[in-house]
Structures are given as C-alpha cells and as structure tokens.
Design a protein around this motif. Structure first.
Motif, PDB file in Angstrom:
ATOM      1  N   SER A  31       0.805  -1.218   0.000  1.00 19.42           N
ATOM      2  CA  SER A  31       0.000   0.000   0.000  1.00 19.42           C
ATOM      3  C   SER A  31       0.845   1.278   0.000  1.00 19.42           C
ATOM      4  O   SER A  31       0.326   2.356  -0.240  1.00 19.42           O
ATOM      5  N   ARG A  32       2.141   1.159   0.243  1.00 10.96           N
ATOM      6  CA  ARG A  32       3.030   2.334   0.245  1.00 10.96           C
ATOM      7  C   ARG A  32       3.348   2.782  -1.177  1.00 10.96           C
ATOM      8  O   ARG A  32       3.323   1.970  -2.104  1.00 10.96           O
ATOM      9  N   PRO A  33       3.717   4.078  -1.326  1.00  6.73           N
ATOM     10  CA  PRO A  33       4.172   4.528  -2.649  1.00  6.73           C
ATOM     11  C   PRO A  33       5.382   3.707  -3.112  1.00  6.73           C
ATOM     12  O   PRO A  33       6.327   3.501  -2.352  1.00  6.73           O
ATOM     13  N   ALA A  34       5.313   3.239  -4.350  1.00  5.98           N
ATOM     14  CA  ALA A  34       6.398   2.428  -4.912  1.00  5.98           C
ATOM     15  C   ALA A  34       7.014   3.097  -6.133  1.00  5.98           C
ATOM     16  O   ALA A  34       8.156   2.832  -6.475  1.00  5.98           O
ATOM     17  N   CYS A  35       6.236   3.971  -6.779  1.00  9.59           N
ATOM     18  CA  CYS A  35       6.701   4.663  -7.984  1.00  9.59           C
ATOM     19  C   CYS A  35       5.928   5.967  -8.073  1.00  9.59           C
ATOM     20  O   CYS A  35       4.760   5.971  -8.473  1.00  9.59           O
ATOM     21  N   GLY A  36       6.551   7.043  -7.641  1.00 14.85           N
ATOM     22  CA  GLY A  36       5.832   8.315  -7.575  1.00 14.85           C
ATOM     23  C   GLY A  36       4.698   8.196  -6.576  1.00 14.85           C
ATOM     24  O   GLY A  36       4.894   7.741  -5.449  1.00 14.85           O
ATOM     25  N   ASP A  37       3.490   8.542  -7.001  1.00 10.44           N
ATOM     26  CA  ASP A  37       2.315   8.456  -6.136  1.00 10.44           C
ATOM     27  C   ASP A  37       1.655   7.085  -6.165  1.00 10.44           C
ATOM     28  O   ASP A  37       0.737   6.817  -5.399  1.00 10.44           O
ATOM     29  N   ASP A  42      -1.021  -0.345  -7.176  1.00 12.34           N
ATOM     30  CA  ASP A  42      -1.267   0.408  -8.411  1.00 12.34           C
ATOM     31  C   ASP A  42      -0.243   0.031  -9.486  1.00 12.34           C
ATOM     32  O   ASP A  42      -0.594  -0.182 -10.648  1.00 12.34           O
ATOM     33  N   LEU A  43       1.010  -0.027  -9.092  1.00 15.81           N
ATOM     34  CA  LEU A  43       2.070  -0.346 -10.041  1.00 15.81           C
ATOM     35  C   LEU A  43       1.907  -1.757 -10.595  1.00 15.81           C
ATOM     36  O   LEU A  43       2.060  -1.987 -11.802  1.00 15.81           O
ATOM     37  N   ALA A  44       1.565  -2.702  -9.734  1.00 15.46           N
ATOM     38  CA  ALA A  44       1.345  -4.078 -10.198  1.00 15.46           C
ATOM     39  C   ALA A  44       0.191  -4.128 -11.198  1.00 15.46           C
ATOM     40  O   ALA A  44       0.285  -4.814 -12.223  1.00 15.46           O
TER      41      ALA A  44
END
Length: 84
Positions: A31-37, A42-44
């Motif tokens: 749930s933490r930011p992994a790429c920007g916001d 979301d990234l996955a």
C-alpha cells in the motif's frame, strides 16, 4: 543471440527482477508509494495491463496486422492509463 531471443531474455529478466523486489512485501508495503504516487498495488495493476497490451501487440504482429496497434489516446480510452 537473435533479436527474438534478446527480447525474450530482457522480458524474462524484468519479470525476475520485479519478483525479487516484491516477493517479501507484506500488505503495508503493497500500500506504500512504490513509484511516484502509485502504490505497489497500483504499479502491479499497471504492469499487468501493459503486459496484456504487449502480448496483444505481439499476437497482431505475428499475424501481420499492424492496424491493431494502440495509440496513446486509445490506451487512455481503454482505461489503462486513466486509472492512475
């Protein structure tokens, strides 16, 4: 190495690299930011969408159909880019 083999090697390397990064993530880390916001989740989701497009484009290319290649605008309308 043929260009086809090179593409497959790079694809495989990318899959392995992503797997190594996220294999130990817990719910909080996803749930933490992994790429920007974007969160890890979301990234996955974005990666899964892009992988689907990539495979569709390869299928069309193998069939000799260049008309199905998506433009940036059609990707946004498809919902894959507008969700983030």
């Amino acid at each position: 190495m043929s260009s086809d083999a090179g593409v497959l090697t790079q694809y495989d390397d990318g899959v392995v690299a992503i797997g190594r990064v996220v294999e130990q993530w817990d719910d909080e880390q996803w749930s933490r930011p992994a790429c920007g916001d974007w969160s890890g989740t979301d990234l996955a989701g974005h990666l899964v969408t892009v992988i689907g497009w990539y495979h569709s484009w390869l299928d069309c290319a193998l069939a000799g159909d260049a008309s199905s290649f998506m433009t940036g605008q059609s990707l946004i309308l498809d919902g894959g880019l507008s969700a983030h």
